[in-house]
Design a protein around this motif. Structure first.
Motif, PDB file in Angstrom:
ATOM      1  N   ALA A 188       0.798  -1.228   0.000  1.00  0.00           N
ATOM      2  CA  ALA A 188       0.000   0.000   0.000  1.00  0.00           C
ATOM      3  C   ALA A 188       0.830   1.277   0.000  1.00  0.00           C
ATOM      4  O   ALA A 188       0.459   2.263  -0.634  1.00  0.00           O
ATOM      5  N   LYS A 189       1.948   1.273   0.708  1.00  0.00           N
ATOM      6  CA  LYS A 189       2.687   2.520   0.913  1.00  0.00           C
ATOM      7  C   LYS A 189       3.891   2.717  -0.003  1.00  0.00           C
ATOM      8  O   LYS A 189       4.308   3.849  -0.225  1.00  0.00           O
ATOM      9  N   HIS A 190       4.482   1.645  -0.520  1.00  0.00           N
ATOM     10  CA  HIS A 190       5.710   1.792  -1.304  1.00  0.00           C
ATOM     11  C   HIS A 190       5.573   1.369  -2.766  1.00  0.00           C
ATOM     12  O   HIS A 190       6.208   1.948  -3.639  1.00  0.00           O
ATOM     13  N   VAL A 191       4.750   0.368  -3.026  1.00  0.00           N
ATOM     14  CA  VAL A 191       4.588  -0.115  -4.400  1.00  0.00           C
ATOM     15  C   VAL A 191       4.129   0.994  -5.353  1.00  0.00           C
ATOM     16  O   VAL A 191       4.642   1.082  -6.475  1.00  0.00           O
ATOM     17  N   PRO A 192       3.197   1.881  -4.967  1.00  0.00           N
ATOM     18  CA  PRO A 192       2.826   2.943  -5.903  1.00  0.00           C
ATOM     19  C   PRO A 192       4.023   3.814  -6.334  1.00  0.00           C
ATOM     20  O   PRO A 192       4.128   4.183  -7.507  1.00  0.00           O
ATOM     21  N   LEU A 193       4.922   4.092  -5.411  1.00  0.00           N
ATOM     22  CA  LEU A 193       6.128   4.851  -5.760  1.00  0.00           C
ATOM     23  C   LEU A 193       7.006   4.043  -6.713  1.00  0.00           C
ATOM     24  O   LEU A 193       7.525   4.579  -7.695  1.00  0.00           O
ATOM     25  N   PHE A 194       7.162   2.747  -6.442  1.00  0.00           N
ATOM     26  CA  PHE A 194       7.940   1.891  -7.343  1.00  0.00           C
ATOM     27  C   PHE A 194       7.328   1.897  -8.738  1.00  0.00           C
ATOM     28  O   PHE A 194       8.031   1.976  -9.745  1.00  0.00           O
ATOM     29  N   MET A 195       5.999   1.805  -8.789  1.00  0.00           N
ATOM     30  CA  MET A 195       5.299   1.794 -10.078  1.00  0.00           C
ATOM     31  C   MET A 195       5.572   3.092 -10.841  1.00  0.00           C
ATOM     32  O   MET A 195       5.833   3.074 -12.048  1.00  0.00           O
ATOM     33  N   GLN A 196       5.523   4.207 -10.124  1.00  0.00           N
ATOM     34  CA  GLN A 196       5.754   5.515 -10.745  1.00  0.00           C
ATOM     35  C   GLN A 196       7.194   5.615 -11.254  1.00  0.00           C
ATOM     36  O   GLN A 196       7.437   6.073 -12.370  1.00  0.00           O
ATOM     37  N   GLN A 197       8.158   5.202 -10.442  1.00  0.00           N
ATOM     38  CA  GLN A 197       9.563   5.268 -10.851  1.00  0.00           C
ATOM     39  C   GLN A 197       9.849   4.353 -12.033  1.00  0.00           C
ATOM     40  O   GLN A 197      10.588   4.723 -12.947  1.00  0.00           O
ATOM     41  N   LEU A 198       9.291   3.158 -12.026  1.00  0.00           N
ATOM     42  CA  LEU A 198       9.490   2.238 -13.149  1.00  0.00           C
ATOM     43  C   LEU A 198       8.839   2.776 -14.419  1.00  0.00           C
ATOM     44  O   LEU A 198       9.390   2.620 -15.515  1.00  0.00           O
ATOM     45  N   LYS A 199       7.696   3.414 -14.285  1.00  0.00           N
ATOM     46  CA  LYS A 199       6.994   3.979 -15.444  1.00  0.00           C
ATOM     47  C   LYS A 199       7.869   5.005 -16.153  1.00  0.00           C
ATOM     48  O   LYS A 199       7.906   5.050 -17.387  1.00  0.00           O
ATOM     49  N   THR A 200       8.612   5.809 -15.397  1.00  0.00           N
ATOM     50  CA  THR A 200       9.475   6.823 -16.018  1.00  0.00           C
ATOM     51  C   THR A 200      10.600   6.189 -16.836  1.00  0.00           C
ATOM     52  O   THR A 200      11.151   6.819 -17.726  1.00  0.00           O
ATOM     53  N   LYS A 201      10.918   4.935 -16.557  1.00  0.00           N
ATOM     54  CA  LYS A 201      11.972   4.225 -17.293  1.00  0.00           C
ATOM     55  C   LYS A 201      11.397   3.248 -18.324  1.00  0.00           C
ATOM     56  O   LYS A 201      12.121   2.458 -18.913  1.00  0.00           O
ATOM     57  N   GLY A 202      10.069   3.285 -18.495  1.00  0.00           N
ATOM     58  CA  GLY A 202       9.428   2.395 -19.456  1.00  0.00           C
ATOM     59  C   GLY A 202       9.334   0.954 -18.977  1.00  0.00           C
ATOM     60  O   GLY A 202       9.234   0.037 -19.786  1.00  0.00           O
ATOM     61  N   LEU A 203       9.372   0.754 -17.653  1.00  0.00           N
ATOM     62  CA  LEU A 203       9.309  -0.593 -17.073  1.00  0.00           C
ATOM     63  C   LEU A 203       8.052  -0.739 -16.220  1.00  0.00           C
ATOM     64  O   LEU A 203       7.344   0.237 -15.970  1.00  0.00           O
ATOM     65  N   SER A 204       7.806  -1.955 -15.750  1.00  0.00           N
ATOM     66  CA  SER A 204       6.685  -2.192 -14.843  1.00  0.00           C
ATOM     67  C   SER A 204       7.066  -3.296 -13.868  1.00  0.00           C
ATOM     68  O   SER A 204       8.061  -4.000 -14.066  1.00  0.00           O
ATOM     69  N   LEU A 205       6.261  -3.462 -12.837  1.00  0.00           N
ATOM     70  CA  LEU A 205       6.492  -4.522 -11.857  1.00  0.00           C
ATOM     71  C   LEU A 205       6.265  -5.909 -12.454  1.00  0.00           C
ATOM     72  O   LEU A 205       6.685  -6.900 -11.878  1.00  0.00           O
ATOM     73  N   GLN A 206       5.645  -5.966 -13.600  1.00  0.00           N
ATOM     74  CA  GLN A 206       5.348  -7.240 -14.250  1.00  0.00           C
ATOM     75  C   GLN A 206       6.618  -8.057 -14.482  1.00  0.00           C
ATOM     76  O   GLN A 206       6.587  -9.276 -14.421  1.00  0.00           O
ATOM     77  N   ILE A 207       7.751  -7.378 -14.707  1.00  0.00           N
ATOM     78  CA  ILE A 207       8.992  -8.095 -15.038  1.00  0.00           C
ATOM     79  C   ILE A 207       9.755  -8.570 -13.807  1.00  0.00           C
ATOM     80  O   ILE A 207      10.736  -9.273 -13.932  1.00  0.00           O
ATOM     81  N   PHE A 208       9.289  -8.203 -12.606  1.00  0.00           N
ATOM     82  CA  PHE A 208       9.998  -8.560 -11.386  1.00  0.00           C
ATOM     83  C   PHE A 208       9.327  -9.728 -10.678  1.00  0.00           C
ATOM     84  O   PHE A 208       8.129  -9.904 -10.748  1.00  0.00           O
ATOM     85  N   SER A 209      10.148 -10.481  -9.959  1.00  0.00           N
ATOM     86  CA  SER A 209       9.650 -11.598  -9.168  1.00  0.00           C
ATOM     87  C   SER A 209      10.376 -11.597  -7.827  1.00  0.00           C
ATOM     88  O   SER A 209      11.555 -11.276  -7.753  1.00  0.00           O
ATOM     89  N   THR A 210       9.672 -11.972  -6.789  1.00  0.00           N
ATOM     90  CA  THR A 210      10.296 -12.077  -5.471  1.00  0.00           C
ATOM     91  C   THR A 210      10.592 -13.526  -5.110  1.00  0.00           C
ATOM     92  O   THR A 210      10.936 -13.817  -3.976  1.00  0.00           O
TER      93      THR A 210
END
Length: 183
Positions: free
Chosen positions: A94-116
């Motif tokens: 809730a608190k950090h993923v939206p920021l990650f999404m925004q930062q990745l968007k600026t680089k043309g990336l998304s969380l879709q390519i990441f795995s934990t």
């Protein structure tokens, strides 16, 4: 998340097993989680979608730990889970993923390519090794469990880097044996 877990979140009829409004609320809560998870997996999101995700994810956590309202033995609105049940993953969700999404968007990336999965596997191995052996009899009471796990892992890494043998061969040396003296 594996296909079985996705199917459970999307289709499991919680309300058939937990009666009343509580079962309906829990079912709705997990359907909403599934919806939010699917947003995370999208390859492209607009700024507005990311902003809406942030609002919805925060509301999801609030709903998750919504307290009961009313008086004991009266008609009351029952909460779903306790605040203590909120996990660090949920906080990040809730608190950090939206920021990650925004930062990745600026680089043309998304969380879709990441795995934990590699992090989860490492955590699984550490817990299995640590709790399977070193905390028998209560572990080291002077330090936290995290400290004990990290110390154990640091020793493993040290031995690996310095090529320390895993076994020690015991050899008896006899003083009367002249061959031992020459070696």
């Amino acid at each position: 998340m594996g296909p079985d877990k996705k199917k459970m979140l999307e289709k499991f009829p919680v309300a058939q097993f937990i009666s009343g409004i509580c079962g309906q609320n829990i079912e709705q809560l997990w359907r909403e989680f599934y919806r939010l998870y699917n947003i995370l997996r999208q390859s492209q999101l607009t700024d507005q979608e990311i902003h809406q995700y942030k609002i919805d994810a925060e509301n999801w956590v609030r709903t998750f730990c919504c307290p009961s309202e009313g008086y004991i033995n009266s008609l009351q609105n029952f909460g779903l889970y306790r605040k203590a049940d909120v996990t660090p993953y949920m906080h990040v969700f809730a608190k950090h993923v939206p920021l990650f999404m925004q930062q990745l968007k600026t680089k043309g990336l998304s969380l879709q390519i990441f795995s934990t999965s590699s992090i989860e596997k490492k955590n699984h191995n550490q817990v299995r090794i640590f709790f399977g052996s070193t905390t028998m009899e209560g572990g080291n009471k002077e330090q936290s469990v995290v400290y004990d796990i990290m110390s154990f892992e640091n020793r493993q890494l040290f031995y690996l880097i310095h090529n320390t043998p895993k076994e020690i061969t015991i050899q008896n040396i006899y003083a009367n044996n002249k061959e031992n003296l020459l070696n």
